[in-house]
Design an enzyme around this catalytic site. Structure first.
Site, PDB file in Angstrom:
ATOM      1  N   LYS A 155       0.851  -1.187   0.000  1.00 51.25           N
ATOM      2  CA  LYS A 155       0.000   0.000   0.000  1.00 51.25           C
ATOM      3  C   LYS A 155       0.881   1.228   0.000  1.00 51.25           C
ATOM      4  CE  LYS A 155      -2.517   1.612   3.597  1.00 51.25           C
ATOM      5  NZ  LYS A 155      -3.641   1.734   4.556  1.00 51.25           N
ATOM      6  N   GLU A 184      -7.934   3.819  -1.442  1.00 52.18           N
ATOM      7  CA  GLU A 184      -8.630   4.203  -0.217  1.00 52.18           C
ATOM      8  C   GLU A 184      -8.975   5.688  -0.230  1.00 52.18           C
ATOM      9  OE1 GLU A 184      -6.855   3.146   3.551  1.00 52.18           O
ATOM     10  OE2 GLU A 184      -5.972   1.332   2.686  1.00 52.18           O
ATOM     11  N   LYS A 223      -9.662  -0.040  11.332  1.00 51.73           N
ATOM     12  CA  LYS A 223      -8.716   0.147  12.436  1.00 51.73           C
ATOM     13  C   LYS A 223      -9.497  -0.052  13.734  1.00 51.73           C
ATOM     14  CE  LYS A 223      -6.038   3.692   9.992  1.00 51.73           C
ATOM     15  NZ  LYS A 223      -6.992   4.037   8.911  1.00 51.73           N
TER      16      LYS A 223
END
Length: 1733
Positions: free
Chosen positions: A1181, A1239, A1290
């Site tokens: 990422k 994202e 998260k």
């Protein structure tokens, strides 16, 4: 003597009050409680109870005249006295008779220990079954009354008439006797006094007055007349008040020894009334009550006054002006136009009660022919028997009956051309009213068309009267038109058959009456059912004259002169009372129940509201698990928002049907005693489960003798009504249920319920189970549900659920009634699909409620002719018909036949597929139609239909195939959930007593340590201009210790880019350290299905959403790790137990995604990427959107893809840094880079879906879901778009593992990836996240099996932040390495478990550890001119801290109330709480002296001065004040009057006082009265009364409420407490509104969202200050701030302390900054003065 005023206010007492034990000896006379003058009472004494024949009885009269506010302001020479009514609430009663008995017993108990006060008002109230009884009870009194007044007032508001009394079973109020009456004659007023509006006063809604305005009642002459300004109002001694969902039986006593009405006389008066009411009483048997009304009213010869209205009110309005809502306001005032009020034996007034009841409906001698005579007799006798609803089918032969019914003044008639629909309509009416309708048909096949309805009525015990016209005998078997053999036409399906002879005057007409009386008796006696009277008629069938002789009327003289039926059937009550004389078999049944260890209460079909009520009481009494069928009315129960912990009192197992799909559950669920009340149950699986429990004691209770036992295992059948059965058991003692067994059962049920709700929610399309799931939201207390057969009832039974909705406030009077049933009906006698629409319409008429009918399309089409009834103007409330249109019979798709049968055959012969337009059918009948295809459309349609006054058909589009697939999904998923729950609970099973339930262990203590670890590079979440010299990560490590020695570790590490910071977090941790000690750990916590949320609220007493996400995550981590250690297991294995041993994890790994900051050149970033690939990373990422132009980011991605090849998964993260245009530009350049996802590409989350559509790139959510902490699923629904392929979770940001698992489940269900991401936490969190990631992988596999998805490859999780850790909190390195088998970088599950089980803290990174603050307690002496004493002080924090905060509690509180908040902020402030004078351990010496006249009076001003001096002793500097309620008034006074010592003030639910002088006077009178109550009756009773007020509605729902009240009981100086209540009353405090305008002290105003009164006050305070400053052109930043805390009432600091802590800390920070700025300005000014140059 001075004139005075008496206002009666009311407070309530909770049901567990034992008045006998609480009444105390009267204390010595106290000066501040003395009256200078007293209230004038007039009493007309009543004869003793032994003489039931007494005349007019009056009550305590509150003399006056009572003045209006205007007059009171002009006349200062009076004393205002308020008498507080004490209300004691008794336990709910199974029957009205039991309710009366409870009140008698309470009064007898009171007589043994009478109150010592010289005056008072006492009220007893008990909740009784809700069905209408008031009118019948009133009618029972009329014939031989001895106590007056007595009245009935109807609550019918829409066109009330005498017909509505009989047809709708009208609810209302019955009252008898007068405890208090208010009389005012305008002739008594003097001068120019204007008319005064006066109503009885009350602090709650549970007491009311009834009477008339502008009416003068002369008791001496027993006469009334209209007189403007006069009134007559009474509070009855006995009152039955009927609401939609509950009825309240009340008794009121009033006395005043000083003025000729002693307590003894009040008791005698009460006993007279209760004797009269109880002696003339209709038993609780519906068939016995139906005849009373008309016969009783028929005996009255009274002309009604149509202009007269009756009034009812709960409070006193002295004037129309606004006094900050502190006056006794006019609440609930209503005017009624249907009532009957008897003031004496010779005087009564009424309206809309006697229109025709006092006249015989027909003049029989004037009938044209004998046919008309007999028909008139039949209809008239029906009306006398209470049968007022006639269903008429057109026909010639039945003309005499149709004409007689339609012209009778009291009947209501409905017609339909389809006899089948008409008969089912009659069945529905009887279902709703429990009174039979009368069906009139012609001869021939018209009679045969009744057969299906007759079968249904017979099978399900529904009373029905069939009057079928017939040809005379000479036309039988002769080929006459429309002639068939109608004798015994319905065979055994009717309870009674009689074929009348052809009408003739040769037969006494009374034979017709006795026949009808007998038939109705059969229909309405157990077993209820249809009866058939065949009525042959010869011509003429119209009113053509045909002579007949009056001799046939011989013997009817008495009948024609009365309103009674000819034959009265008298049924003796068969009591099953639980006493020594109870029948032997019932004793055996009771012994079996008492011996049950694993009992089950199974509630089948229930027909009446009273039976629902009784079932609830039985459930409460037995304390067994309850399985409620959809037709029981308890499945869709409404939970009271005031009592959310209903499950702790009654365990409803609503989803046992789906739980039984699990083999584990089916084997483990074994009952030894089963009680079934009510008829059949819908669930086949539950029936099969009960068969497997055999042999067990199976007790069936139903009011019929038939064998309803298809499995042949009923061991005891109790033939009686449910009410009688419950009444027989209600006082018996039963052992406690097996808490462990019930805990397991409840936990499994909650898991299945959670799974069903999730599956229904996660399915984006509108499904049939969704319809069944949400119908309860459309039902209120005034609603009922009719559910069709086939799929409709099965879906409702499987997926219907109780909706937490605020029910009628009156129900909240009693904590034992925490939910109320919703009436549900269906045709389950023969369970056919015919006539359902017509039945539902009849049910709506009969039950007099808004009915929602849910049926399938085939059922709807089968009864289309019912629409002709639907659109007729009828005496019913609007209906909503919900038609689920799947274009066929969907139930066959769920049966085994669907598996092996050709689809064409299924469609044609089973599904009977169709394309009929329901819309056009509705149009043809003139019925409103709505079609819905989405969930939102359905919700909106139901909402609109429930509030409109028109009928509506809502058509829900569905399909058979999709329905079958979704039902299969629900079953498989429910089975998995049940297996999962049982496996977790079995693994965590502990060998404790069965009484311990799911209790595991208590928390011994919790501590936390601040760590600081070095990072190799700045976190990628940090800004690009981050200090690159040194990088650190700070957070807290939690250590949670259980009593068994187990320890669990958790980490709290807030992400710096979110709203949390370390200081915020530490305050919450300090708070938790205090409240968590001693809390019980529950075995259900590892279920992660709402269990943590429930535990946080119930055990910690804080709203779950008030905890910061990182704190909740750390807390869950610590608790789960502690439970794991306690069982020698791992977090993964307690949340996801495996059948095999944990060695299964030895070869399991979690793939890790590498993380690249990508701040270099494209080549540099590509090199880093290739290096990570060489290390073994299969996914990378890269952070983007940090460069000036998206083109530069695109170049980096292109270069990286070129370098690493196509086999590596590439993700990019823009962190919402791009505008929509920038994101589109980037996307257009990387389309060929094969990105796994991007994202958060855009700043505005509303553009995400738009971006997916336009760019075509796969998108992942990250920050978007971070904001979904409160209701993640509600927010995620709009992101189901397939372009969103992943959610990045998260745990520390979304709020823990429970929420993270829910979000992941949604993602997996939608076919999306769920990626766990770390937020640069330490190794402790990473080790936990590794296990949690694997948990999600296993969850995904389960979902794929359920949804028939192809199992997707494992996801690479975002745990690559471990590479940033230069130091770590652990002493060992993490086991993240290249997997030798796959070659990819991953984390070993076994390694993570091993490291966490042997976890040791690296002490070198720990900067400090906190184990909790000690509270220092001491006393400080205070002295003033009139007072001296000592004040208890509690202190937390560093004594040398100059930042001092002083906390002042409210009335009845102590400094202890603030300890948890003080400990939370003690890290940055020295916190001090003070016990106010008269509270806790503070003592005011010299308060009382022997000469009472010299006794000094406290005041807010005096207390503020005392505290001002106290502050001088505490600190030389300024302090911040935090005050609540009374403490807030003191704090505000000190801030405005003693600003030299106050830096700022936090006012929680506080007021500057009352502006108006008369308002203050009234308020002080109220508080004075309450202080007398406290002295006269003691603290415990006062607390019950105090906290029953409306102000505490929200607090009463708090899980710590009982603990709070217990702390209030520790006050040991009742005298001083009462004195403070009176002396510090807001009514005695001078208002501070003018001072407030000039306030320069920073203020923070905190109020609860639900506290409407103080919200208004706080807004007015801010407005006053701002307007004043604007007028003076003052500009500053210390304008007061208002904080409204959501979902809180008055006691905000107790209901949501974390929200108060957060705002308080921000305010204190602001004060410090303000103080620093002020100091700097002073220094600058000083420097300027010293150095003028």
């Amino acid at each position: 003597m001075k004139p005075h005023i008496l206002l009666a206010s009311n407070l309530s007492i909770s049901p567990f009050l034992n008045l006998h034990s609480r009444l105390r000896m009267s204390p010595p006379t106290l000066a501040f409680l003395n009256r200078n003058s007293a209230i004038h009472f007039n009493l007309l004494r009543r004869p003793p109870i032994l003489n039931p024949y007494f005349k007019v009885v009056e009550a305590v009269r509150f003399d006056g005249p009572i003045m209006g506010i205007m007059e009171l302001e002009d006349d200062e020479d009076f004393e205002l006295v308020i008498e507080t009514c004490i209300t004691r609430t008794l336990s709910p009663a199974a029957t009205l008779e039991r309710g009366l008995q409870s009140i008698r017993e309470a009064v007898e108990e009171l007589k043994l220990n009478p109150p010592h006060s010289g005056s008072g008002v006492l009220r007893f109230q008990v909740a009784v079954p809700p069905s209408p009884k008031a009118l019948n009870w009133f009618c029972c009194q009329l014939e031989s009354s001895g106590v007056f007044p007595q009245f009935f007032v109807s609550k019918e508001t829409e066109n009330p008439s005498c017909k509505s009394l009989y047809l709708n079973r009208t609810r209302g109020v019955f009252g008898i006797g007068a405890a208090i009456y208010f009389v005012q004659s305008s002739s008594h007023t003097s001068g120019n006094q204007s008319s005064i509006r006066r109503y009885v006063s009350s602090d709650s809604i549970n007491i009311a007055t009834y009477g008339f305005m502008d009416i003068k009642f002369d008791t001496a002459s027993s006469s009334i007349k209209h007189e403007a300004g006069s009134f007559y109002l009474v509070i009855p001694e006995i009152e039955l008040d009927e609401h939609g969902d509950i009825s309240i039986l009340s008794a009121t006593l009033a006395w005043d020894d000083a003025y000729f009405c002693t307590f003894k006389q009040a008791i005698q008066s009460f006993e007279s009334s209760i004797y009269q009411a109880g002696y003339h009483f209709c038993p609780t048997v519906e068939r016995c009550c139906s005849n009373y009304t008309r016969s009783a009213l028929n005996k009255l010869k009274l002309v009604e006054d149509k202009t007269l209205q009756m009034v009812s009110s709960n409070a006193l309005l002295l004037d129309g002006r606004d006094y900050q809502n502190d006056l006794l306001e006019l609440r609930g005032t209503a005017f009624f136009c249907q009532f009957y009020f008897r003031l004496s034996p010779t005087l009564a007034v009424s309206n809309n009660m006697l229109d025709h009841a006092c006249e015989t409906s027909y003049s029989l001698p004037e009938c044209a022919n004998i046919n008309a005579v007999w028909a008139s007799l039949i209809v008239e006798e029906c009306s006398r028997l209470g049968l007022m609803y006639f269903c008429i089918a057109p026909g010639s032969r039945s003309s005499p009956l149709a004409i007689a019914a339609s012209t009778h003044p009291l009947t209501t008639c409905i017609a339909c051309y389809d006899e089948r629909s008409l008969a089912f309509h009659a069945v529905g009416y009887a279902r709703g009213s429990r009174s039979p309708a009368v069906v009139i048909t012609s001869s021939g096949t018209a009679v045969s068309n009744l057969f299906p309805a007759v079968v249904e009525a017979s099978q399900d015990f529904v009373p029905l009267i069939l009057l079928t016209a017939d040809r005379p005998p000479e036309l039988q078997n002769a080929g006459a038109n429309q002639s068939i053999n109608q004798v015994n036409h319905f065979g055994s399906f009717v309870r009674f058959f009689f074929s009348l002879p052809t009408p003739t005057d040769d037969i006494p007409a009374r034979m017709v009456l006795t026949t009808l009386d007998s038939a109705v008796h059969w229909a309405t006696s157990s077993p209820y059912g249809p009866v058939h009277i065949n009525c042959p008629f010869r011509e003429p069938l119209d009113d053509f004259p045909n002579k007949w002789t009056l001799g046939c009327l011989k013997g009817l003289d008495n009948w024609m002169s009365s309103g009674d039926p000819f034959t009265k059937y008298i049924q003796m009550q068969n009591s099953l009372a639980c006493n020594g004389n109870a029948p032997i078999p019932m004793k055996q049944v009771r012994e079996i129940i008492q011996g049950g260890k694993r009992g089950l209460l199974l509630v089948g079909e229930i027909h009446t509201e009273d039976e629902i009520w009784a079932a609830l009481l039985l459930a409460k009494q037995l304390n067994w698990p309850v399985v409620a069928d959809i037709l029981s009315g308890l499945r869709l129960r409404k939970l009271s928002s005031y009592f959310p912990k209903d499950e702790e009192n009654v365990l409803f197992v609503d989803h046992l049907d789906h739980a039984l799909l699990s083999d584990l559950v089916r084997v483990s669920v074994q009952f030894d005693v089963v009680i079934q009340i009510g008829s059949r149950i819908t669930s086949k699986r539950i029936s099969q489960m009960l068969e497997e429990c055999c042999p067990c004691s199976y007790i069936v209770v139903d009011n019929h003798p038939f064998r309803h036992d298809p499995s042949h295992f009923v061991s005891h059948r109790v033939h009686c009504s449910i009410l009688h059965f419950v009444d027989s058991l209600i006082k018996a003692q039963f052992p406690c249920r097996s808490s462990k067994w019930c805990g397991y059962l409840g936990a499994v049920d909650k898991m299945v319920a959670s799974d069903i709700s999730f599956q229904i929610f996660a399915e984006n399309s509108l499904t049939e189970p969704h319809v069944a799931h949400v119908i309860s939201e459309a039902l209120s207390a005034d609603s009922a549900l009719f559910v069709g057969n086939s799929m409709a009832i099965r879906d409702a039974d499987m997926y219907g659920y109780s909706h937490k909705n605020h029910i009628h406030g009156i129900a909240d009077m009693n904590s034992e009634i925490q939910c109320l049933g919703i009436r549900v009906a269906g045709n389950r006698g023969a369970s056919g699909i015919d006539g359902l629409l017509s039945t539902a319409i009849g049910f709506a008429v009969g039950c007099n409620k808004r009915v929602l009918c849910m049926i399938g399309d085939v059922s709807f089409l089968h009864d289309t002719n019912g629409l002709s009834i639907f659109n007729q103007r009828m005496p019913r409330k609007p209906m909503t018909i919900l038609v689920i249109n799947n274009h066929g019979g969907a139930i066959f798709s769920l049966l085994p036949i669907a598996d092996g049968t050709d689809q064409t055959i299924l469609n044609q012969y089973f599904y009977t597929s169709h394309n009929i337009s329901i819309h056009k059918l509705c149009m043809a009948h003139g019925v409103r139609h709505l079609q819905v295809k989405t969930k939102v459309e359905l919700r909106d349609a139901l909402l609109v239909s429930q509030h409109q006054k028109t009928d509506c058909v809502i058509e829900v589009e569905s399909s058979i195939s999709a329905n079958a697939i979704f039902h299969s999904t629900l079953k498989k998923s429910g089975c998995q959930a049940a297996d999962h729950a049982l496996s977790i609970l079995s693994r965590l099973c502990v060998p404790y007593s069965v009484l311990d339930g799911l209790y595991l262990c208590k928390i011994l203590k919790m501590e936390y340590s601040l760590y600081r670890i070095q990072l190799r590079a700045p976190p990628t979440s940090a800004s690009v201009d981050h200090d690159h010299s040194k990088f650190h990560k700070e957070g807290y490590i939690l250590l949670l210790s259980l009593e068994d020695g187990s320890v669990g570790y958790g980490e709290v590490a807030p992400l710096e880019i979110h709203k949390e910071n370390l200081l915020d977090v530490e305050e919450q941790l300090r708070f938790l350290l205090h409240v968590i000690k001693g809390t019980e750990i529950n075995l259900s916590l590892p279920l992660l299905k709402g269990s943590f949320s429930t535990w946080i609220w119930n055990n910690l007493g804080i709203p779950e959403n008030s905890i910061f996400p990182s704190v909740r995550c750390g807390l869950e981590m610590a608790i789960l790790n502690a439970i794991a250690e306690s069982h020698g297991s791992s977090l993964l294995n307690i949340t996801r137990p495996q059948k095999e041993k944990e060695e299964i994890y030895e070869t399991s790994n979690v793939k890790i995604c590498g993380l690249i900051d990508s701040t270099g050149t494209p080549a540099e970033v590509a090199f880093i990427a290739s290096s990570l690939v060489e290390e073994g990373f299969s996914a990378l990422k890269l952070k983007v959107a940090r460069r000036e132009d998206p083109i530069q980011d695109a170049a980096v991605i292109q270069e990286v893809r070129k370098k690493v090849g196509r086999q590596i998964e590439l993700r990019v993260d823009a962190n919402r840094n791009w505008s929509y245009e920038e994101a589109i530009r980037f996307g257009s350049l990387v389309k060929d880079c094969d990105l796994q996802y991007i994202e958060e590409p855009v700043k505005d989350e509303d553009d995400i879906i738009k971006y997916c559509k336009e760019s075509g790139l796969p998108v992942a959510l990250d920050e978007t879901i971070d904001n979904f902490c409160e209701n993640p699923l509600d927010m995620l629904v709009k992101y189901a778009h397939p372009g969103i392929v992943a959610v990045v979770i998260k745990p520390s940001v979304v709020g823990g593992f429970e929420r993270a698992a829910l979000i992941a489940q949604w993602a997996h269900q939608q076919g999306k990836m769920a990626v766990v991401s770390a937020a640069f936490e330490s190794g402790l969190s990473l080790l936990t996240y590794i296990q949690f990631s694997y948990y999600l992988e296993l969850q995904n596999a389960d979902i794929c099996r359920v949804m028939n998805y192809k199992l997707r490859p494992s996801v690479a999780h975002g745990l690559g932040t471990y590479q940033w850790l230069k130091q770590d909190i652990t002493t060992k390195t993490l086991g993240i390495h290249r997997d030798p088998c796959s070659g990819f970088m991953g984390a070993s599950i076994a390694g993570a478990i091993q490291l966490l089980q042997g976890f040791q803290i690296n002490q070198s990174v720990i900067h400090r550890t906190f184990t909790g603050d000690q509270v220092r307690t001491y006393h400080l002496a205070v002295n003033s001119k009139d007072f001296s004493g000592s004040i208890k002080v509690q202190e937390v924090g560093e004594t040398n801290n100059d930042n001092v905060v002083i906390f002042l509690h409210g009335f009845l509180g102590t400094g202890e109330d603030w300890i948890s908040i003080m400990k939370a902020i003690s890290g940055s402030a020295r916190c001090i709480s003070i016990d106010l004078p008269g509270h806790g351990r503070s003592r005011m010496k010299n308060c009382g002296c022997k000469d009472a006249k010299q006794e000094a009076t406290l005041s807010v001003e005096i207390v503020a001065h005392l505290f001002y001096n106290l502050i001088q002793d505490i600190t030389p500097g300024k302090v911040a004040l935090v005050g609540y309620s009374m403490g807030a008034r003191i704090a505000l006074h000190m801030a405005l009057r003693h600003g030299d010592k106050i830096s700022g003030a936090v006012i929680i639910s506080g007021s500057p006082g009352l502006k108006d002088g008369m308002a203050r006077r009234i308020r002080w009178a109220k508080d004075f009265s309450r202080s007398r109550l406290l002295m006269d009756y003691g603290l415990e009773l006062f607390l019950d009364s105090w906290y029953a007020g409306e102000l505490w509605n929200s607090l009463r729902s708090h899980p710590c409420f009982k603990e709070l009240v217990g702390r209030r009981m520790l006050h040991d100086d009742v005298y001083s407490l009462a004195k403070v209540l009176s002396d510090l009353s807001v009514g005695r405090q001078m208002p501070l509104w003018e001072d407030l305008k000039q306030c320069n002290i920073p203020l923070l105003l905190i109020v609860g969202e639900k506290d409407k009164k103080f919200r208004v006050i706080s807004q007015k305070m801010c407005y006053e200050i701002s307007q004043f400053r604007k007028g003076r052109n003052e500009i500053g930043n210390n304008f007061p701030e208002i904080v409204e805390v959501p979902n809180c009432g008055h006691a905000v600091h107790l209901e949501n302390p974390l929200a108060v802590i957060w705002k308080l800390r921000q305010f204190l920070t602001k004060l410090r900054k303000f103080s620093t700025l002020e100091y700097s300005e002073k220094m600058h000014q000083s420097t300027t003065v010293d150095n003028p140059i």
